[in-house]
Structure formats: structure tokens, C-alpha cells
Scaffold this motif. Structure first.
Motif, PDB file in Angstrom:
ATOM      1  N   LEU A   1      41.682  38.582  36.590  1.00  0.00           N
ATOM      2  CA  LEU A   1      40.665  38.058  37.513  1.00  0.00           C
ATOM      3  C   LEU A   1      41.329  37.256  38.637  1.00  0.00           C
ATOM      4  O   LEU A   1      40.941  37.375  39.807  1.00  0.00           O
ATOM      5  N   ALA A   2      42.316  36.421  38.265  1.00  0.00           N
ATOM      6  CA  ALA A   2      43.013  35.632  39.282  1.00  0.00           C
ATOM      7  C   ALA A   2      43.782  36.531  40.242  1.00  0.00           C
ATOM      8  O   ALA A   2      43.812  36.292  41.457  1.00  0.00           O
ATOM      9  N   TYR A   3      44.408  37.581  39.713  1.00  0.00           N
ATOM     10  CA  TYR A   3      45.138  38.538  40.540  1.00  0.00           C
ATOM     11  C   TYR A   3      44.216  39.222  41.549  1.00  0.00           C
ATOM     12  O   TYR A   3      44.539  39.347  42.731  1.00  0.00           O
ATOM     13  N   ARG A   4      43.050  39.644  41.071  1.00  0.00           N
ATOM     14  CA  ARG A   4      42.083  40.299  41.951  1.00  0.00           C
ATOM     15  C   ARG A   4      41.279  39.291  42.769  1.00  0.00           C
ATOM     16  O   ARG A   4      40.659  39.661  43.764  1.00  0.00           O
ATOM     17  N   ASN A   5      41.301  38.041  42.351  1.00  0.00           N
ATOM     18  CA  ASN A   5      40.507  36.985  42.982  1.00  0.00           C
ATOM     19  C   ASN A   5      39.049  37.420  43.115  1.00  0.00           C
ATOM     20  O   ASN A   5      38.427  37.325  44.177  1.00  0.00           O
ATOM     21  N   SER A   6      38.516  37.913  42.004  1.00  0.00           N
ATOM     22  CA  SER A   6      37.166  38.467  42.006  1.00  0.00           C
ATOM     23  C   SER A   6      36.585  38.407  40.600  1.00  0.00           C
ATOM     24  O   SER A   6      37.316  38.529  39.613  1.00  0.00           O
ATOM     25  N   VAL A   7      35.270  38.219  40.541  1.00  0.00           N
ATOM     26  CA  VAL A   7      34.558  38.296  39.267  1.00  0.00           C
ATOM     27  C   VAL A   7      33.395  39.284  39.394  1.00  0.00           C
ATOM     28  O   VAL A   7      32.374  39.153  38.726  1.00  0.00           O
ATOM     29  N   GLU A   8      33.573  40.282  40.260  1.00  0.00           N
ATOM     30  CA  GLU A   8      32.569  41.328  40.401  1.00  0.00           C
ATOM     31  C   GLU A   8      32.488  42.145  39.111  1.00  0.00           C
ATOM     32  O   GLU A   8      33.470  42.219  38.354  1.00  0.00           O
ATOM     33  N   PRO A   9      31.334  42.757  38.824  1.00  0.00           N
ATOM     34  CA  PRO A   9      31.165  43.503  37.572  1.00  0.00           C
ATOM     35  C   PRO A   9      32.272  44.514  37.291  1.00  0.00           C
ATOM     36  O   PRO A   9      32.759  44.611  36.154  1.00  0.00           O
ATOM     37  N   GLU A  10      32.689  45.263  38.304  1.00  0.00           N
ATOM     38  CA  GLU A  10      33.746  46.257  38.095  1.00  0.00           C
ATOM     39  C   GLU A  10      35.047  45.590  37.663  1.00  0.00           C
ATOM     40  O   GLU A  10      35.761  46.092  36.785  1.00  0.00           O
ATOM     41  N   VAL A  11      35.353  44.436  38.264  1.00  0.00           N
ATOM     42  CA  VAL A  11      36.588  43.721  37.932  1.00  0.00           C
ATOM     43  C   VAL A  11      36.498  43.137  36.524  1.00  0.00           C
ATOM     44  O   VAL A  11      37.481  43.141  35.774  1.00  0.00           O
ATOM     45  N   LEU A  12      35.328  42.660  36.126  1.00  0.00           N
ATOM     46  CA  LEU A  12      35.149  42.148  34.766  1.00  0.00           C
ATOM     47  C   LEU A  12      35.392  43.246  33.736  1.00  0.00           C
ATOM     48  O   LEU A  12      36.029  43.015  32.704  1.00  0.00           O
ATOM     49  N   ARG A  13      34.896  44.444  34.029  1.00  0.00           N
ATOM     50  CA  ARG A  13      35.120  45.561  33.094  1.00  0.00           C
ATOM     51  C   ARG A  13      36.607  45.917  33.022  1.00  0.00           C
ATOM     52  O   ARG A  13      37.154  46.166  31.947  1.00  0.00           O
ATOM     53  N   GLN A  14      37.252  45.970  34.186  1.00  0.00           N
ATOM     54  CA  GLN A  14      38.686  46.266  34.205  1.00  0.00           C
ATOM     55  C   GLN A  14      39.471  45.195  33.454  1.00  0.00           C
ATOM     56  O   GLN A  14      40.411  45.495  32.717  1.00  0.00           O
TER      57      GLN A  14
END
Length: 307
Positions: A244-257
Motif C-alpha cells: 500500500l505504501a509503495y502504491r501510495n493508494s488504498v483503492e479497492p484494486e490495490v487492497l486486493r493486490q
């Protein structure tokens, strides 16, 4: 983006059907930090004693881990020993010595207080609250356990009201919520404050709940031999939060990944005693196993059901 973790650093002695180790590098903050360091810089906040081996300090320093917040004080390091049964999901704690960890008081520097991602390891909720008074993250995760659910419910409730994601196992989820059904349990827990909930189920995988009770389910990565599952849950959290920190995102797709990443890194942890496999692991191996895991769990490619 950087991430900060506050938690235990320990010396573990473990016996499993596959062998044993003595005074191995361990602790929740250790497994979390090594796992997250594949994706981002980690600031480790913890305490060790004067008996902590210099080689373990060098191991941590060799990673993408800042150990300025790892304080060494007079006394012995936190020690834990346990024995796993033939059913590797069952274990007996043989000895716990808190030592210097018993009087641990986390101190967050001004610089680290501004780090955008924070993970509160499995420590007393009063200490978790103390960290939250010193730090100003954009996104906070936490772990807890049955002891704190039983003995410090008020402090735990306050921490839950201030964090974004909770990592908890299935028995703890039932205890915290008072619900046997995990779907109902998730609703009760999310109502306490977190926006995201991970319920870990060991060899049976995990459940991710978020955004109006949307659910994402994954099995565990199937291993032929589980040598030592110690630290697998902390490795899962480290991989998840680090991504999450690497992507700097908590969007649903990123949470699944991130759930896939956490599951895969936890599987590597189980392949050896302590964090040894994590320390020899490469980013390419993580990618390869992630793609293997995705192929093994693809159901959208099934033909339309003929009924």
C-alpha cells in the motif's frame, strides 16, 4: 512512501516436526519490517537488550530498514519459545520472557511522526494510543490479540476508532464482535471504526472486508512442507502494508493486490525457521509466486455455467 512499524523484536526458540532453532531473530516488528522492506523504506520502533546479537542488527541494517528507533537498553531481549504439533496449526507456548519489552515506551521522533503510513503491532492498546498521540500518519493499520480484547477493552475500542485497517484472526474476530458468523462479525468490527478489515484464517486463507462490506476472499498459497509458521501473520501484514505504501493508494484494486502480496510473502516465511527464507528472498521470486497464485485462483476464466 515510507512506513513506520511499532512492535516487538525478539529472540525465538521454536520446535516443529521439521526441526528446531534456538534464539532465532524474531518478533512481530522484525517480520513486518523485512516483508515491507521489499516495497518501501521501513522505520522500526522497538526495544532490544544488551544480549541482542550484533549479527542480527547488521541483518536489519542491510535491508531497507531504518533502525534509529530500535533502542538498546540494559537487560535481556524479549524471548519466546514454542512447540508446534504435527498439525502445524496448533502450537504450545513453552516460555515467554518479556524482559526489556515489559517496560517498553515507544518514542516517535519528529521526523518519523510525519511518515504517511503507520502500523501498530500487537502491543498493549495503551501503548498504541501513545503512538497515535505522537504520530500523524495518513493511513494506520493495527494488530491485536485475545489478551487485549479480554483485559483492555476500553483502550482497544479507542484505538479501533482511530485506525484505518485491522488485522485479526478468525477466533479473535469472533471474540471481539461476539458473533460466530464471520460475515456478521465483520459488520460489527467495521462499525467500531476501521474502514478495512482483514480476517486471517491460517492455512484456510483470509477474508478482506471494505467499502460497504464488500468482500474479497483468498485461500492460502498451498505449500508441500510448512517448516515453521512463526511470523507468517506479521509477514502478511508487512507485505500488505508495504505494498500500500509503495502504491501510495488504498483503492479497492490495490487492497486486493495487497492481499495477494501478503499471502505470498507469508507463504515464503513458512518455508524455513525464523525469517531466514525472507532474508534470501528476491523480488523476482515474489513476482513469480504472485503470478502462479493468481493463475491458481482464477475463476473468471471458467466457461459460463450451463444451467
Amino acid at each position: 512512501m515510507d512506513i513506520t512499524v511499532v512492535g516487538s523484536v525478539a529472540l525465538d526458540s521454536v520446535e516443529t516436526p521439521y526441526g528446531k532453532c534456538e534464539l532465532e531473530l524474531g518478533g512481530a516488528a522484525t517480520y513486518f519490517s523485512i516483508s515491507a522492506s521489499f516495497f518501501t523504506r521501513v522505520n522500526m520502533i522497538g526495544v532490544i537488550g544488551t544480549d541482542f546479537p550484533q549479527e542480527y542488527i547488521q541483518i536489519l541494517q542491510s535491508r531497507n530498514i531504518n533502525i534509529d528507533g530500535l533502542k538498546q537498553v540494559d537487560g535481556k531481549t524479549f524471548r519466546w519459545s514454542g512447540r508446534y504439533h504435527k498439525d502445524i496449526n496448533q502450537r504450545d507456548t513453552l516460555d515467554t520472557q518479556l524482559n526489556v519489552f515489559e517496560t517498553f515506551k515507544p518514542t516517535i521522533s519528529k521526523e518519523i511522526s510525519q511518515v504517511p503510513y503507520l502500523f501498530l503491532g500487537n502491543i498493549n492498546p495503551s501503548l498504541q494510543l501513545d503512538v497515535l498521540r505522537q504520530a500523524f500518519p495518513r493511513f494506520t493499520g493495527m494488530d491485536t490479540m485475545n489478551l487485549w480484547i479480554e483485559t483492555t477493552p476500553d483502550d482497544l475500542q479507542e484505538v479501533l476508532s482511530r485506525v484505518d485497517i485491522l488485522f485479526i484472526n478468525d477466533s479473535e474476530a469472533r471474540q471481539l464482535s461476539g458473533e460466530e458468523n464471520l460475515k456478521k462479525a465483520s459488520s460489527e468490527i467495521l462499525a467500531l471504526g476501521p474502514d478495512v478489515l482483514i480476517i486471517k484464517k491460517g492455512e484456510h486463507g483470509c477474508l478482506l472486508f471494505f467499502e460497504d462490506e464488500e468482500t474479497f476472499m483468498l485461500p492460502a498459497y498451498l505449500l508441500e512442507n510448512v517448516v515453521d509458521p512463526t511470523g507468517a501473520g506479521d509477514s502478511f501484514a508487512g507485505g500488505f502494508m508495504g505494498y500500500l505504501a509503495y502504491r501510495n493508494s488504498v483503492e479497492p484494486e490495490v487492497l486486493r493486490q495487497a492481499t495477494v502480496i501478503g499471502t505470498v510473502i507469508a507463504s515464503f516465511t513458512c518455508e524455513s525457521f525464523g525469517p531466514r527464507r525472507l532474508l534470501s528472498l528476491t523480488s523476482e521470486e515474489i513476482k513469480k509466486r504472485c503470478y502462479e497464485f493468481i493463475q491458481q485462483t482464477r475463476i473468471q476464466d471458467l466457461p459460463q455455467f450451463p444451467f
